[in-house]
Design a protein around this motif. Structure first.
Motif, short mmCIF file in Angstrom:
data_model
loop_
_atom_site.label_atom_id
_atom_site.label_comp_id
_atom_site.label_asym_id
_atom_site.label_seq_id
_atom_site.Cartn_x
_atom_site.Cartn_y
_atom_site.Cartn_z
N ARG A 238 -7.51 2.30 0.85
CA ARG A 238 -6.59 2.23 1.09
C ARG A 238 -4.96 1.29 -0.02
NH1 ARG A 238 -2.13 2.95 2.01
NH2 ARG A 238 -0.71 2.49 4.04
N TYR A 239 -5.18 0.46 -0.90
CA TYR A 239 -4.51 0.17 -1.44
C TYR A 239 -4.56 1.48 -2.74
CZ TYR A 239 -5.04 -3.03 1.96
OH TYR A 239 -4.60 -4.00 2.79
N ALA B 17 0.44 -1.24 0.28
CA ALA B 17 -0.26 -0.05 0.00
C ALA B 17 1.10 1.15 -0.08
CB ALA B 17 -1.01 0.43 1.04
#
Length: 284
Positions: free
Chosen positions: A268-269, A194
């Motif tokens: 988040r990614y 990430a």
């Protein structure tokens, strides 16, 4: 809209949470993209939907409680780990408080301000100004509460945070927030790379500040909140790559203590524009 905000700032917390929970489920049902991301992120961390379904309602509660947090009277919030914070301040090099997008993270900074600003100075927090002028004014006013200083996500804001730490004061950040292009590095988070902000690590490395982990958990039936403080498991590495791994592992540790209040639907990614994907074979 400001009138609506002020109206909801005096609504009982239990009612706001009830309305917010309903909003959370409506959003979950209405948005396939949000639903897929929620399911994928929680599964990546090893959770079945039944284990984290409460997080759907808590995402709505987070939104509904903002008027009370920003404009209303202080909300009840107990503190666990007071000695940990005292010990961090006693080192005299400032304190970096880190919290994930979990529970009532807005209240984490307020808890620090209430408990320590009178004797240790204010806590400085970063915020991203809203695009709507009325909301930007509300955010600026609300976050500059007694014992708190909100600074924008600009170079000037970062400089203010460094100065605060060098005065022995505290700063607060959400290190699981995806930073803009050029302000992060790829690091593993729940087993997948990430894009992770480097600011939190740099602040601690450059000033020698202590790092304290914090999470603020909602209590049932609008009874208030509980804020938990704990030290970083090991001193933060001087190597940036290793430091980011440490910080992400610390966020995972906090999230696993209360997975039903994490924002699993947060992107988040995502890959920031202009930022290359992590190299093939990079550790994850």
């Amino acid at each position: 809209m400001p009138v609506v905000f002020r109206f909801f700032s005096v609504v009982p917390l239990w009612l706001l949470h009830a309305l917010g929970a309903a909003m959370g489920w409506v959003a979950f049902a209405a948005s396939p993209t949000y639903r897929r991301r929620f399911m994928a992120n929680s599964a990546r961390a090893g959770y079945r939907f039944a284990q984290v379904r409460a997080a759907v309602g808590h995402a709505g509660r987070m939104v509904a409680e903002l008027p009370r947090l920003w404009l209303g009277a202080p909300l009840p919030c107990s503190v666990v780990g007071h000695a940990c914070v005292d010990a961090a301040y006693a080192q005299g090099r400032g304190v970096v408080f880190l919290t994930p997008h979990q529970g009532c993270f807005e209240l984490s900074a307020q808890a620090v301000a209430r408990g320590w600003s009178a004797s240790r100075g204010p806590i400085t927090v970063l915020y991203r100004p809203a695009r709507q002028a009325w909301l930007a004014r509300v955010m600026e006013t609300a976050r500059n509460r007694p014992g708190m200083l909100a600074v924008p996500t600009t170079l000037a804001g970062v400089r203010q945070m460094i100065k605060a730490l060098r005065r022995g004061e505290a700063v607060g950040l959400l290190p699981d927030q995806v930073p803009p292009e050029g302000q992060g590095q790829w690091a593993p988070f729940f087993g997948q790379n990430a894009y992770t902000m480097t600011l939190a690590a740099r602040l601690a490395q450059q000033t020698g500040a202590a790092v304290v982990l914090v999470r603020c958990e909602r209590l049932a039936w609008g009874r208030g909140f509980a804020t938990y403080f704990e030290p970083l498991a090991q001193p933060l590495s001087a190597d940036m790559t290793e430091a980011l791994v440490q910080i992400n592992q610390a966020m995972e540790h906090l999230i696993r203590q209360c997975p039903g209040q994490y924002l699993w639907g947060y992107g988040r990614y995502k890959q920031p524009r202009g930022e290359g994907a992590p190299a093939a074979g990079a550790p994850a």
